[in-house]
Scaffold this active site. Structure first.
Site, PDB file in Angstrom:
ATOM      1  N   HIS A 177       0.832  -1.203   0.000  1.00  0.00           N
ATOM      2  CA  HIS A 177       0.000   0.000   0.000  1.00  0.00           C
ATOM      3  C   HIS A 177       0.875   1.266   0.000  1.00  0.00           C
ATOM      4  O   HIS A 177       0.616   2.201  -0.745  1.00  0.00           O
ATOM      5  CB  HIS A 177      -0.932  -0.020   1.213  1.00  0.00           C
ATOM      6  CG  HIS A 177      -1.840   1.154   1.246  1.00  0.00           C
ATOM      7  ND1 HIS A 177      -2.801   1.355   0.286  1.00  0.00           N
ATOM      8  CD2 HIS A 177      -1.905   2.211   2.083  1.00  0.00           C
ATOM      9  CE1 HIS A 177      -3.432   2.489   0.538  1.00  0.00           C
ATOM     10  NE2 HIS A 177      -2.910   3.022   1.616  1.00  0.00           N
ATOM     11  N   LYS A 216     -11.792  14.418  -6.724  1.00  0.00           N
ATOM     12  CA  LYS A 216     -12.927  14.569  -5.791  1.00  0.00           C
ATOM     13  C   LYS A 216     -13.243  16.042  -5.607  1.00  0.00           C
ATOM     14  O   LYS A 216     -12.342  16.848  -5.359  1.00  0.00           O
ATOM     15  CB  LYS A 216     -12.577  13.951  -4.435  1.00  0.00           C
ATOM     16  CG  LYS A 216     -12.460  12.449  -4.504  1.00  0.00           C
ATOM     17  CD  LYS A 216     -12.141  11.833  -3.157  1.00  0.00           C
ATOM     18  CE  LYS A 216     -11.827  10.366  -3.374  1.00  0.00           C
ATOM     19  NZ  LYS A 216     -10.872   9.787  -2.513  1.00  0.00           N
TER      20      LYS A 216
HETATM   21  C1  R5P Z   1      -6.775   3.460  -0.263  1.00  0.00           C
HETATM   22  O1  R5P Z   1      -5.855   4.266  -0.212  1.00  0.00           O
HETATM   23  C2  R5P Z   1      -6.624   2.149  -0.944  1.00  0.00           C
HETATM   24  O2  R5P Z   1      -5.836   2.256  -2.100  1.00  0.00           O
HETATM   25  C3  R5P Z   1      -7.982   1.587  -1.300  1.00  0.00           C
HETATM   26  O3  R5P Z   1      -8.631   2.488  -2.179  1.00  0.00           O
HETATM   27  C4  R5P Z   1      -8.807   1.380  -0.056  1.00  0.00           C
HETATM   28  O4  R5P Z   1      -8.113   0.626   0.890  1.00  0.00           O
HETATM   29  C5  R5P Z   1     -10.106   0.681  -0.422  1.00  0.00           C
HETATM   30  O5  R5P Z   1     -10.861   0.535   0.744  1.00  0.00           O
HETATM   31  P1  R5P Z   1     -12.417   0.287   0.659  1.00  0.00           P
HETATM   32  O6  R5P Z   1     -12.654  -0.865  -0.271  1.00  0.00           O
HETATM   33  O7  R5P Z   1     -12.795  -0.026   2.077  1.00  0.00           O
HETATM   34  O8  R5P Z   1     -13.066   1.532   0.169  1.00  0.00           O
END
Ligand code: R5P
Length: 283
Positions: free
Chosen positions: A124, A184
């Site tokens: 990440h 956004k």
């Molecule tokens: C965020 O920075 C990650 O890259 C993903 O977009 C995030 O972890 C996705 O989380 P969720 O599926 O809970 O929206």
């Protein structure tokens, strides 16, 4: 070389061994009645380069990984490579509040303690790689995602946010399509609009790519907005399909196609990162 498959990454271990034309070690992995894990490498690994493949999620698989590293040494392995397809705790990569644990960095030191090198996939926050003192190799899941997208005639690849646009760019380059990120804009206290920074998605087949899908909230919101902007077909693809809170059925209802790689094995893991891991191990 010999592959040792942890119980969280059995299919990926098999695929990797096939790619490398090497055997998978015979192991005995079971749980005691109190849920403690027992591991044994049954082959003699004397002088061998052992490649352990085990996703570090959830917690119980992290302990299994540590024991597999030890068992590989006890079985005589000369060198241990640890492949961590999905690196649990990778999102706690900095201190958000004083007094917290720096989880992602802390785990790095444990992952490499009984290993000569570590291979990770789409961390990440790749900055966490700086925590490794020994050799580490970081692999992108995007070529695997692009491979699977080839069958869908994608017109544009979109990342859900600006910070991840390089991933969309990597997939788009392989597919020969355009790419963009969702910008956004806050409409009011409750509403945020998401729109591609410059692409018009009207009538297009759009693939949203991300490193992780957890609750699915990010993708479902992004898909709703792209649909409202006229996208004809929306595909969501991620490297790590966590699908927390049983979100896969909801995602399938909101999108035309949803898939992930096999860093986390489940019904949505439709493409393997084994070719990319094998390539790194051959080099
Ligand atoms: C965020 O920075 C990650 O890259 C993903 O977009 C995030 O972890 C996705 O989380 P969720 O599926 O809970 O929206």
């Amino acid at each position: 070389m010999i592959v040792i498959g942890g119980s969280a990454s059995r299919q990926l271990s098999e695929s990797l061994a096939r790619e490398l034309s090497v055997p998978v070690a015979k192991t005995g992995i079971k749980r005691f009645p109190d849920d403690e894990v027992y591991v044994r490498v049954e082959d003699d690994l004397s002088g061998q380069d052992a490649v352990i493949v085990q996703t570090a999620f959830p917690d119980r698989n992290i302990v299994e990984l540590f024991l597999l590293q030890d068992a590989a040494r006890q079985a005589g392995a000369a060198k241990v490579t640890t492949v961590i397809p999905y690196y649990g705790y990778s999102r706690q990569d900095k201190l958000f509040n004083p007094g917290e644990a720096l989880s992602a960095w802390n785990l790095a030191s444990h992952f490499e303690l009984f290993s000569d090198r570590v291979i990770t996939v789409d961390l990440h926050a790749p900055k966490v790689l700086e925590a490794f003192k020994k050799q580490n190799i970081h692999i992108s899941g995007m070529p695997a995602i692009a491979r699977h997208l080839e069958q869908h005639n994608v017109d544009a690849v979109i990342s859900p946010d600006k910070g991840a646009v390089a991933r969309a760019g990597e997939v788009a380059k392989i597919l020969g399509t355009s790419f963009d990120y969702l910008e956004k804009t806050r409409i009011d206290g409750q509403t945020v609009a998401m729109k591609p920074k410059s692409l018009d998605v009207s009538g297009k087949v759009v693939a949203i790519v991300d490193d992780i899908i957890s609750t699915g909230g990010t993708i479902i919101t992004a898909a709703g907005q792209l649909k409202a902007q006229g996208a004809e077909k929306i595909i969501a693809a991620c490297t790590h399909g966590l699908f927390a809170n049983n979100s896969l059925p909801r995602l399938k209802d909101s999108l035309d196609v949803v898939f992930a790689t096999d860093t986390l094995e489940g019904e949505a893991s439709e493409v393997s990162v084994a070719p990319e891991i094998a390539k790194a191990l051959r080099e």
